[in-house]
Design a protein around this motif. Structure first.
Motif, mmCIF file in Angstrom:
data_model
loop_
_atom_site.group_PDB
_atom_site.id
_atom_site.type_symbol
_atom_site.label_atom_id
_atom_site.label_comp_id
_atom_site.label_asym_id
_atom_site.label_seq_id
_atom_site.Cartn_x
_atom_site.Cartn_y
_atom_site.Cartn_z
ATOM 1 N N ARG A 100 129.491 54.810 85.594
ATOM 2 C CA ARG A 100 128.156 54.424 85.142
ATOM 3 C C ARG A 100 127.367 55.704 84.837
ATOM 4 O O ARG A 100 127.162 56.528 85.728
ATOM 5 C CB ARG A 100 127.463 53.601 86.215
ATOM 6 C CG ARG A 100 128.209 52.312 86.561
ATOM 7 C CD ARG A 100 127.899 51.842 87.956
ATOM 8 N NE ARG A 100 128.298 52.840 88.937
ATOM 9 C CZ ARG A 100 128.050 52.729 90.244
ATOM 10 N NH1 ARG A 100 127.400 51.684 90.700
ATOM 11 N NH2 ARG A 100 128.444 53.680 91.076
ATOM 12 N N ILE A 101 126.923 55.839 83.600
ATOM 13 C CA ILE A 101 126.332 57.092 83.147
ATOM 14 C C ILE A 101 125.017 56.838 82.421
ATOM 15 O O ILE A 101 124.954 56.011 81.511
ATOM 16 C CB ILE A 101 127.304 57.844 82.205
ATOM 17 C CG1 ILE A 101 128.651 58.063 82.914
ATOM 18 C CG2 ILE A 101 126.709 59.175 81.770
ATOM 19 C CD1 ILE A 101 129.731 58.635 82.016
ATOM 20 N N VAL A 102 123.976 57.544 82.832
ATOM 21 C CA VAL A 102 122.692 57.517 82.129
ATOM 22 C C VAL A 102 122.730 58.625 81.086
ATOM 23 O O VAL A 102 122.904 59.796 81.420
ATOM 24 C CB VAL A 102 121.515 57.725 83.099
ATOM 25 C CG1 VAL A 102 120.199 57.798 82.329
ATOM 26 C CG2 VAL A 102 121.460 56.612 84.134
ATOM 27 N N VAL A 103 122.585 58.238 79.818
ATOM 28 C CA VAL A 103 122.784 59.206 78.741
ATOM 29 C C VAL A 103 122.027 58.758 77.488
ATOM 30 O O VAL A 103 121.876 57.567 77.242
ATOM 31 C CB VAL A 103 124.298 59.358 78.449
ATOM 32 C CG1 VAL A 103 124.914 58.038 78.033
ATOM 33 C CG2 VAL A 103 124.581 60.439 77.420
ATOM 34 N N GLU A 129 130.163 52.428 81.507
ATOM 35 C CA GLU A 129 128.939 51.679 81.263
ATOM 36 C C GLU A 129 127.824 52.699 81.073
ATOM 37 O O GLU A 129 127.527 53.482 81.982
ATOM 38 C CB GLU A 129 128.621 50.749 82.432
ATOM 39 C CG GLU A 129 127.476 49.794 82.149
ATOM 40 C CD GLU A 129 127.339 48.722 83.206
ATOM 41 O OE1 GLU A 129 126.438 47.866 83.059
ATOM 42 O OE2 GLU A 129 128.120 48.734 84.190
ATOM 43 N N LEU A 130 127.240 52.722 79.878
ATOM 44 C CA LEU A 130 126.213 53.702 79.544
ATOM 45 C C LEU A 130 124.838 53.056 79.616
ATOM 46 O O LEU A 130 124.636 51.961 79.101
ATOM 47 C CB LEU A 130 126.460 54.274 78.143
ATOM 48 C CG LEU A 130 127.862 54.857 77.889
ATOM 49 C CD1 LEU A 130 127.928 55.462 76.489
ATOM 50 C CD2 LEU A 130 128.241 55.893 78.942
ATOM 51 N N PHE A 131 123.902 53.758 80.245
ATOM 52 C CA PHE A 131 122.546 53.245 80.428
ATOM 53 C C PHE A 131 121.542 54.172 79.746
ATOM 54 O O PHE A 131 121.698 55.388 79.772
ATOM 55 C CB PHE A 131 122.186 53.175 81.915
ATOM 56 C CG PHE A 131 123.074 52.270 82.720
ATOM 57 C CD1 PHE A 131 122.800 50.913 82.820
ATOM 58 C CD2 PHE A 131 124.172 52.778 83.395
ATOM 59 C CE1 PHE A 131 123.615 50.080 83.576
ATOM 60 C CE2 PHE A 131 124.992 51.957 84.146
ATOM 61 C CZ PHE A 131 124.718 50.600 84.242
ATOM 62 N N PRO A 132 120.478 53.610 79.169
ATOM 63 C CA PRO A 132 119.410 54.454 78.615
ATOM 64 C C PRO A 132 118.550 55.010 79.740
ATOM 65 O O PRO A 132 118.587 54.514 80.873
ATOM 66 C CB PRO A 132 118.612 53.474 77.743
ATOM 67 C CG PRO A 132 118.792 52.157 78.429
ATOM 68 C CD PRO A 132 120.211 52.164 78.966
ATOM 69 N N PHE A 133 117.782 56.013 79.443
ATOM 70 C CA PHE A 133 116.879 56.584 80.433
ATOM 71 C C PHE A 133 115.758 55.609 80.751
ATOM 72 O O PHE A 133 115.329 54.824 79.912
ATOM 73 C CB PHE A 133 116.284 57.895 79.917
ATOM 74 C CG PHE A 133 117.267 59.025 79.920
ATOM 75 C CD1 PHE A 133 117.450 59.795 81.051
ATOM 76 C CD2 PHE A 133 118.017 59.298 78.795
ATOM 77 C CE1 PHE A 133 118.365 60.830 81.053
ATOM 78 C CE2 PHE A 133 118.939 60.325 78.783
ATOM 79 C CZ PHE A 133 119.116 61.103 79.914
ATOM 80 N N ASP A 147 126.781 57.142 88.354
ATOM 81 C CA ASP A 147 127.667 58.251 88.714
ATOM 82 C C ASP A 147 127.214 59.577 88.122
ATOM 83 O O ASP A 147 127.381 60.633 88.733
ATOM 84 C CB ASP A 147 129.095 57.950 88.238
ATOM 85 C CG ASP A 147 129.668 56.708 88.892
ATOM 86 O OD1 ASP A 147 129.677 56.655 90.132
ATOM 87 O OD2 ASP A 147 130.094 55.793 88.163
ATOM 88 N N PHE A 148 126.658 59.529 86.911
ATOM 89 C CA PHE A 148 126.232 60.751 86.235
ATOM 90 C C PHE A 148 124.960 60.511 85.441
ATOM 91 O O PHE A 148 124.693 59.394 84.998
ATOM 92 C CB PHE A 148 127.319 61.251 85.263
ATOM 93 C CG PHE A 148 128.599 61.673 85.923
ATOM 94 C CD1 PHE A 148 128.685 62.883 86.593
ATOM 95 C CD2 PHE A 148 129.722 60.854 85.864
ATOM 96 C CE1 PHE A 148 129.868 63.269 87.205
ATOM 97 C CE2 PHE A 148 130.914 61.235 86.471
ATOM 98 C CZ PHE A 148 130.982 62.446 87.138
#
Length: 312
Positions: A100-103, A129-133, A147-148
């Motif tokens: 899970r990565i915020v990017v 799974e990519l998440f917006p800020f 995770d990152f």
């Protein structure tokens, strides 16, 4: 399980309620019924001999005691998860792990796309799974919910390990068919043109290039406000508008759309992309493995100077 009379499951309930400030939200998070969650609050009140929460405008408001318990409760649960529950071995080829990565969409295109291609070749069972800020990203990292986080150096989060990835500069993007924009653009012409920029999140935060230009005292005529960097590039096609954006992302779009890159007529300081991860999971074998891949891909990107890209 009880420890000195405290059912440790209640710590999980307390953590969820402190985070959600809602019985319904905490119930959904823990997959419990609302009566079960209400019963947990009652048991917490009995154990601590404190109301724990009061209700104000249909929201749960933690008492001073509950507020003092928030950080230690979270730390205890993170330590348990990191040291007792996490699987000590990690075999990428057989793993079904989801990272899970915020990017931003910028780093998704420039960095994470090649990262995911490399991972797919050696560990096809791994997913992302990519998440917006958002304004809760610090808490998400603190809790280990992601995770990152990949952020520009100006937005680095305190209290978590960090690692340099790569640097980038800014350039201008225009439609190849524009008759008003040639192979270069002067500062006066740049300020006369219509511009495409982006704003982000619920607060509609201005893009870095807009904040930098305002700080330098330049005022542009913004005609289109896009929701992300990716849309910025495509919004100039078929117009005489110009967008000021990251060179590496602009180069990706110029290879696939009728776009040309021009040197920006005003110097906008470059930036560095930084990787961060939860301090509590620094030694997690899966995160260590993924950090190595992200670092290797980022190093390859960093070795490609922006000066090698074609302008005009």
């Amino acid at each position: 399980m009880r420890f000195e009379g405290l059912d440790l499951n209640l710590l999980i309930a307390l953590d969820a309620i402190l985070e959600e400030r809602s019985v319904m939200g905490a119930s959904r998070r823990l997959h419990l019924s609302q009566p079960a969650m209400s019963a947990a609050i009652g048991r917490l009140r009995d154990y601590f001999n404190d109301e724990i929460f009061t209700i104000s405008k249909r929201k749960l408001v933690p008492t001073p005691l509950a507020q003092s318990l928030e950080r230690p409760t979270r730390d205890i649960l993170l330590r348990i998860r990191a040291n007792l529950i996490s699987v000590p071995r990690f075999e990428p080829a057989n793993s079904q792990r989801r990272f899970r990565i915020v990017v931003s969409d910028y780093a998704s295109m420039v960095l994470m796309h090649p990262v995911m291609k490399r991972v797919y070749q050696s560990a096809p069972g791994i997913s992302f799974e990519l998440f917006p800020f958002n304004d809760r990203v610090h808490d998400q990292l603190q809790r280990g919910d992601v995770d990152f986080v990949i952020v520009p150096d100006v937005d680095v989060l305190d209290g978590h390990p960090k690692q340099y990835l790569f640097a980038d500069e800014f350039c201008c993007v225009a439609w190849t068919g524009s008759r008003k924009i040639g192979r270069s653009v002067s500062l006066n012409r740049y300020l006369q043109l219509g511009h495409v920029t982006a704003q982000f999140g619920p607060t509609r935060r201005a893009a870095f290039e807009e904040r930098a230009l305002v700080k330098l005292g330049y005022k542009r005529r913004i005609e289109v406000v896009a929701p992300n960097f990716t849309t910025m590039a495509t919004m100039v096609i078929g117009t005489d508008r110009v967008a000021t954006m990251h060179e590496r992302l602009a180069a990706v779009f110029a290879r696939n759309f009728p776009l040309k890159l021009l040197r920006a007529p005003v110097r906008i300081s470059g930036f560095r992309e930084i990787l961060q991860w939860p301090a509590s999971f620094h030694s997690d074998p899966a995160l260590v493995w993924m950090r190595e891949i992200i670092s290797d891909v980022a190093a390859e990107i960093d070795r490609t100077p922006a000066a090698k890209m074609t302008f005009g």
